[in-house]
Design a protein around this motif. Sequence first.
Motif: not given
Length: 176
Positions: A16-26, A60-64, A67-69
């Motif tokens: 979850v922490m990694l996914s939040r970072f990826v959403v924010i950074a991307s 964009f795929p990493w961002f999306i 978010g799905i995770v």
Amino acid sequence: MQSLLQCVDMLSRAIVMLSRFVVIASGIALTVVTTANVVARYTSQSGGFSFAQELPMLMFPWFILAGIVLAAHAGGHMAVEWLYDKLGGGMRLSALVLANVISIIAFVTLAYQSIVVAEIAGMEQSPVLRLPNSVGYYALAVGAFLVSIVTAAATVRVLRFGWESRIEIKAEEMPL
């Protein structure tokens, strides 16, 4: 059993922490690249940056998928809440386990198939950045695998601690 649950929860929190970072950074990177390209279109002779068309397609795929995770972790991805509300006790728990097992199998299969396609797409490169066209497929593979992990973690948590321990997304908490 307690240590297994702690490991599963710790892994889930890390995802979850990694996914939040990826959403924010991307998200920030997508905004900066797009804004810079718009400014460059109007201020430079070249009409913008040549890489600005490819970079968002790679990010964009990493961002999306991040978010799905996050949605899967919160119980908001492919949710069937109306069914759970109609069932009680063991039937509700069985429905959750069945739905989550089907979801885990589907996402693991999707992850595997994404890797197969990524190997094929990796033979081609983007014209400007010269990056392999497999980047988006690998994002899908990683995202699908992480969804399966957080779904398994949620299932283990409910099986161990009961229905009340389930992470549940609430409509009033969802951003518009």
